[in-house]
Scaffold this active site. Structure first.
Site, PDB file in Angstrom:
ATOM      1  N   LYS A  86      -1.326 -11.109  23.607  1.00  0.00           N
ATOM      2  CA  LYS A  86      -1.850 -10.310  24.724  1.00  0.00           C
ATOM      3  C   LYS A  86      -1.871 -11.146  25.985  1.00  0.00           C
ATOM      4  O   LYS A  86      -2.722 -12.000  26.167  1.00  0.00           O
ATOM      5  CB  LYS A  86      -3.252  -9.790  24.402  1.00  0.00           C
ATOM      6  CG  LYS A  86      -3.225  -8.740  23.324  1.00  0.00           C
ATOM      7  CD  LYS A  86      -4.601  -8.155  23.078  1.00  0.00           C
ATOM      8  CE  LYS A  86      -4.694  -7.648  21.652  1.00  0.00           C
ATOM      9  NZ  LYS A  86      -5.016  -8.691  20.665  1.00  0.00           N
TER      10      LYS A  86
ATOM     11  N   GLU B  92       0.818  -1.218   0.000  1.00  0.00           N
ATOM     12  CA  GLU B  92       0.000   0.000   0.000  1.00  0.00           C
ATOM     13  C   GLU B  92       0.850   1.265   0.000  1.00  0.00           C
ATOM     14  O   GLU B  92       0.335   2.364  -0.152  1.00  0.00           O
ATOM     15  CB  GLU B  92      -0.915   0.011   1.243  1.00  0.00           C
ATOM     16  CG  GLU B  92      -2.068  -0.976   1.187  1.00  0.00           C
ATOM     17  CD  GLU B  92      -1.712  -2.370   1.705  1.00  0.00           C
ATOM     18  OE1 GLU B  92      -0.517  -2.702   1.724  1.00  0.00           O
ATOM     19  OE2 GLU B  92      -2.632  -3.122   2.088  1.00  0.00           O
TER      20      GLU B  92
HETATM   21  P1  AMP Z   1       3.557  -6.519   1.863  1.00  0.00           P
HETATM   22  O1  AMP Z   1       2.499  -5.560   1.542  1.00  0.00           O
HETATM   23  O2  AMP Z   1       3.283  -7.906   1.426  1.00  0.00           O
HETATM   24  O3  AMP Z   1       4.878  -6.018   1.381  1.00  0.00           O
HETATM   25  O4  AMP Z   1       3.651  -6.620   3.445  1.00  0.00           O
HETATM   26  C1  AMP Z   1       3.826  -5.471   4.231  1.00  0.00           C
HETATM   27  C2  AMP Z   1       4.051  -5.871   5.658  1.00  0.00           C
HETATM   28  O5  AMP Z   1       5.279  -6.580   5.794  1.00  0.00           O
HETATM   29  C3  AMP Z   1       4.190  -4.701   6.592  1.00  0.00           C
HETATM   30  O6  AMP Z   1       2.964  -4.161   6.949  1.00  0.00           O
HETATM   31  C4  AMP Z   1       4.916  -5.341   7.763  1.00  0.00           C
HETATM   32  O7  AMP Z   1       4.043  -6.068   8.598  1.00  0.00           O
HETATM   33  C5  AMP Z   1       5.828  -6.324   7.083  1.00  0.00           C
HETATM   34  N1  AMP Z   1       7.181  -5.742   6.941  1.00  0.00           N
HETATM   35  C6  AMP Z   1       7.734  -5.175   5.865  1.00  0.00           C
HETATM   36  N2  AMP Z   1       9.000  -4.796   6.125  1.00  0.00           N
HETATM   37  C7  AMP Z   1       9.255  -5.125   7.403  1.00  0.00           C
HETATM   38  C8  AMP Z   1      10.381  -4.983   8.278  1.00  0.00           C
HETATM   39  N3  AMP Z   1      11.530  -4.465   7.882  1.00  0.00           N
HETATM   40  N4  AMP Z   1      10.249  -5.425   9.549  1.00  0.00           N
HETATM   41  C9  AMP Z   1       9.095  -5.969   9.988  1.00  0.00           C
HETATM   42  N5  AMP Z   1       8.011  -6.137   9.212  1.00  0.00           N
HETATM   43  C10 AMP Z   1       8.088  -5.720   7.944  1.00  0.00           C
END
Ligand code: AMP
Length: 545
Positions: free
Chosen positions: A442, A334
């Site tokens: 939680k 997004e």
């Molecule tokens: P996507 O849209 O499939 O790229 O997923 C996005 C999600 O991946 C984010 O909202 C995070 O939950 C996770 N994410 C992306 N980069 C990181 C990061 N460096 N550390 C932790 N979570 C991440």
């Protein structure tokens, strides 16, 4: 009073025109599904993209029509990035790791008109070709000699050959000019719950995002770089590297289907790669290969790691054993996807290495263009610089305002996009993700950050991968259960692992139990599927219960 500067729309085609004019001789190297290494230049890319734009018009593709790809990282995929969007149509990159039924859903939802695919995905095409509703032609991204045999081809409606489409056109073509807010590409979210939703990028958002991504305190890309994007072009436009390549004139190296440690390492070395980018699970494979064979990186200086939390142990291994600086970054589909990158401020330069590692484990500071805040359960903004974490909200010119076809209604809250991530932000503005909101544990009304626990477990030498999930508890509602996949041949007991947490976290955060599994399920973008683990262990009896 208006400023008196030229009105020139920010268009993706202008990146390609720039690259041809200023970096025409710079190389783009690809490992092809045909098996060989292909190399050509930005000049060739520009000429063939123009031919493909004409071929698309000949196929009847019109402004705003969706054109799908099921393809690895390679030069033909990059040509489509420019040909489709440059001509004013919408490039829909489809994740080939999805289930065929999801691919049909997505193609129908997007109303794709043409689908381009790499030969690897021929079985997938065979599975979906007669189920999709709007696709009029399927194009195999190869030459005549490698086209599928007649018996296979006859079952795919209107199967065409990529190189024949290119050969049928000349390269005299003027990229059209139009409103920069025109849609340029479409990418569906992974959709762990419910159907995937489409995120529709514009030319403006894409070009602005590429400017920001290339900045020194973001990915820091220049004409001197040799960039190998491991992150797939079917996942959020490979974090914009195909655009950044044209913008900066960096040499690009595409790994195709060769994502195993050996194939990647060979390309890093033979092409002099200086910068790479990918999710932690890919680097695990690469590091495993490099360590097992006692190898070194001779040119690679930096690698961007994001998509899920990069375990601090990995940052350390890259730095101390291989002299490779890890740039931890965070974002989401997004958000085009870049939101934060972890680079130092001047004050960190005089700190000890240990202090700096602690900074590098965070997801980093907001890139200009991204505004972020954390809020409590009532939507009230929380202060920075405390240990309190809250829901992370963002806004900016490359962040979505609504999903494609308004799926799911208005996603914004007072003009902010709730990311679904839980994070804390320190006094210097460094954001650290502690969880996905649905993964939070939680315990007695207090949150336990599962990522912190996983990071500690993954620093244990016997642990290949660790996921921490909530297990039901009669007194505390939920308590952490650590699910561990051991490294091949390594041994560790539950007691040893639990002892490993001592002194590293508040005692009540320590997992209540450890289970060992042969494999942790990974999703289509290489992330741990904790929802599957939660299902698997939903009736798990904790010894503390
Ligand atoms: P996507 O849209 O499939 O790229 O997923 C996005 C999600 O991946 C984010 O909202 C995070 O939950 C996770 N994410 C992306 N980069 C990181 C990061 N460096 N550390 C932790 N979570 C991440």
């Amino acid at each position: 009073m208006y400023g008196q500067m030229m009105q020139q729309p920010l268009l993706i085609s202008t990146l390609l025109v720039h690259a041809e004019r200023h970096h025409g001789e710079r190389e783009i190297v690809s490992r092809r599904v045909e098996g060989d290494i292909h190399r050509y230049t930005y000049k060739d890319l520009a000429a063939r993209s123009r031919r493909m734009a004409k071929a698309l018009a000949a196929l009847g593709v019109k402004t705003s029509d969706r054109v799908a790809t099921l393809a690895w990282n390679g030069y033909r995929h990059m040509e489509l990035y420019y040909a489709v969007s440059g001509a004013g149509a919408v490039l829909h990159t489809v994740n080939p790791r999805l289930h065929p039924s999801q691919i049909v859903y997505i193609a129908d939802h997007a109303e794709d008109q043409v689908l381009f695919f790499d030969l690897t995905f021929l079985p997938l095409i065979q599975a979906v070709a007669n189920s999709t509703k709007t696709i009029k032609a399927f194009v195999a991204m190869t030459d005549r000699a490698h086209m599928p045999a007649a018996d296979v081809a006859s079952k795919i409606p209107n199967l065409l050959c990529y190189e024949e489409l290119i050969e049928a056109q000349d390269d005299h073509y003027e990229w059209p000019s139009f409103d920069e807010n025109t849609a340029s590409s479409l990418c569906y979210t992974s959709g762990t719950t419910g159907n995937p939703k489409g995120v529709l990028y514009s030319h403006r958002s894409t070009v602005l995002h590429a400017y920001a991504a290339a900045l020194p305190d973001a990915l820091n890309c220049s004409a001197r770089d040799v960039i190998l994007p491991v992150v797939p072009m079917f996942h959020v436009n490979a974090w914009s590297l195909p655009y950044v390549g044209c913008m900066t004139g960096a040499k690009l190296v595409y790994p195709g289907a060769g994502l195993d440690g050996k194939s990647l390492y060979e390309l890093f070395e033979s092409e002099g790669v200086t910068l790479s980018a990918g999710v932690p699970t890919v680097w695990q494979g690469l590091l495993g290969y490099v360590e097992a064979n006692d190898l070194k990186f001779s040119t690679m200086k930096r690698t961007v790691i994001g998509g899920s939390a990069c375990p601090p142990a990995m940052i350390r291994t890259f730095g101390e054993r291989f002299g490779v600086h890890v740039l931890h970054a965070w974002g989401m589909t997004e958000m085009s996807p870049l939101g934060t990158a972890c680079t130092f401020k001047p004050k960190h330069l005089t700190q000890t290495q240990e202090e700096r590692y602690a900074v590098m484990a965070k997801q980093g500071r907001a890139i200009f263009g991204v505004d972020m805040k954390i809020v409590d359960a009532n939507g009230k903004e929380l202060p920075w610089g405390s240990e309190t974490s809250g829901d992370l909200y963002v806004r900016g010119p490359w962040i979505l305002s609504s999903y494609y076809r308004d799926e799911g209604g208005d996603p914004l809250v007072d003009g902010w996009f709730p990311t679904g991530d839980v994070a804390r932000i320190d006094a210097d503005g460094y954001m650290q993700i502690t969880d996905r909101s649905k993964d939070v544990i939680k315990s007695g009304g207090e949150w336990i950050g599962s990522i912190d626990l996983e990071n500690i477990a993954m620093a244990h030498p016997a642990v290949a991968m660790a996921a921490c999930i909530a297990a039901k508890h009669p007194k505390w509602d939920e308590r952490p259960l650590l699910v561990v996949m051991k490294k091949p041949g390594a041994e560790v007991t539950k007691e040893e692992l639990l002892a490993f947490f001592e002194g590293k976290i508040a005692k009540w955060w320590t997992p209540d139990d450890v289970v060992f599994v042969d494999a942790i399920p990974l999703g289509a973008t290489g992330k741990m599927q904790k929802n599957k683990l939660r299902d698997q262990f939903k009736d798990y009896n904790l010894p503390t219960a």
